[in-house]
Design an enzyme around this catalytic site. Structure first.
Site, mmCIF file in Angstrom:
data_model
loop_
_atom_site.group_PDB
_atom_site.id
_atom_site.type_symbol
_atom_site.label_atom_id
_atom_site.label_comp_id
_atom_site.label_asym_id
_atom_site.label_seq_id
_atom_site.Cartn_x
_atom_site.Cartn_y
_atom_site.Cartn_z
ATOM 1 N N VAL A 182 45.537 45.316 41.893
ATOM 2 C CA VAL A 182 47.020 44.852 41.927
ATOM 3 C C VAL A 182 46.995 44.073 43.238
ATOM 4 C CG1 VAL A 182 48.143 46.509 42.951
ATOM 5 C CG2 VAL A 182 49.291 45.159 40.847
ATOM 6 N N TYR A 183 46.302 44.231 44.093
ATOM 7 C CA TYR A 183 46.414 43.803 45.415
ATOM 8 C C TYR A 183 46.332 42.163 45.219
ATOM 9 C CZ TYR A 183 46.466 48.047 47.918
ATOM 10 O OH TYR A 183 46.690 49.177 48.384
ATOM 11 N N SER A 184 47.417 41.254 45.607
ATOM 12 C CA SER A 184 47.224 39.954 45.356
ATOM 13 C C SER A 184 46.520 39.218 44.228
ATOM 14 C CB SER A 184 46.449 39.114 46.611
ATOM 15 O OG SER A 184 47.053 39.569 47.902
#
Length: 330
Positions: free
Chosen positions: A65-67
């Protein structure tokens, strides 16, 4: 691997050797993708990953989900360029929403089996060393989640599995479920622990100690609050919506801790970050704190903390002002 200045330790009850610091890669990503507008782009990120390797860090943590997946892409390309795959331990996570609509998030069998393949593709690797559930999923039976994770390990897509930020009863339920079915168990717990948030000391840390589970604290420097004077801000602290919610209700006690931290750092003639990280490392159950690095000195301070031993008096003075905090970060 480069300088090999670090000692290595086993993660939980396994034979897996990891550095005593883990580079958290949430800071690396395309800034207009996802929710982290303060991230560093690929060109700016790569020197931090290279330097971490040169210092002997072999452990890298990211999440799908990071960036919006771009952190995994950046980390995967950098590690492929700078290191041999077998020399590094890559950790990523599953749970957060990756696309709108049904089955775009969570820990269902459908979601996990789709997302592990997406993460493998973005990371450019055949396997993930540590595949972690990012949060608990109240809408999926834990049996479904644990069996899907077990199948991923048996398929060779992940070497080990871990968990992150949940109640101790939930973690124990997951471990028990795996045990009674003969499925793969979690080897690690990535949870919220620092001088300003110590609620995990009540239940989760003793549980991990008892079960032989490794502990990988996230935010060991409290989103930077433990690295600077109380009234200072940073670009991230001003734009970090999630971070702003974490420490809002305990300001008076938190300020006292930060001031005490400053006194000890001044007496020791070291940076505040080193003292704050040394406190986390003083917990015997902690395996490898997850550190962020967006400025060159961040990695140097983290390495220095490994050889900074706080006295019992210093530990007492840092812990004294603490008051119970609301449960945060789940």
């Amino acid at each position: 691997m480069g300088g090999m200045t670090l000692n290595y330790t086993r993660l939980g009850g396994t034979g897996l050797e990891v550095s005593k610091l883990c580079l958290g890669c949430m800071s690396y990503g395309v800034s207009d993708r996802g929710t982290h507008s303060w991230t560093l782009d690929e060109e700016t990120s790569r020197p931090f990953i290279r330097k971490a390797l040169e210092l002997g860090i072999n452990f890298f943590d990211t999440a799908n989900v990071y960036s919006d997946g771009t952190s995994e892409e950046i980390v995967g390309r950098a590690l492929k360029d700078f290191a041999l795959r077998e020399d590094v331990v890559i950790a990523t996570k599953v749970h957060g929403r990756m696309r709108p609509g049904p089955n775009g998030a969570g820990l269902s069998r459908k979601s996990i089996l789709a997302e592990v393949d997406n993460s493998l593709r973005r990371l450019g690797t055949d396997y993930i060393d540590l595949y972690q559930i990012h949060r608990w999923d109240n809408h999926t039976p834990i049996e479904e989640t644990m069996e899907a994770l077990h199948d991923i390990v048996k398929a060779g897509k992940a070497r080990y599995i871990g968990a992150s930020s949940m109640f101790a009863w939930q973690f124990l339920k997951a471990q028990h479920t795996a045990e009674i079915h003969g499925w793969t168990k979690f080897i690690s717990m990535q949870n919220h622990l620092n001088l300003l948030y110590r609620e995990e000391e009540r239940e989760m840390l003793p549980l991990c100690d008892d079960l032989g589970v490794g502990v990988l604290p996230w935010s060991p420097l409290a989103r930077g609050r433990l690295t600077r004077d109380w009234d200072e801000t940073s670009a991230r602290s001003e734009n970090d919506v999630f971070g702003q919610t974490l420490y809002a209700s305990t300001i008076d006690a938190d300020r006292q801790i930060v001031e005490q931290l400053g006194k000890i750092a001044a007496e020791r003639e070291v940076e505040k970050a080193q003292v704050a990280l040394a406190w986390v490392l003083s917990k015997s159950v902690v395996t490898s704190p997850i550190i962020g690095a967006t400025k060159p000195h961040h990695l140097d301070d983290a390495i220095a903390a490994l050889t900074l031993t706080l006295t019992p008096e210093e530990l007492t003075s840092l812990e004294g002002p603490y008051v119970p905090h609301p449960v945060l970060g789940f």
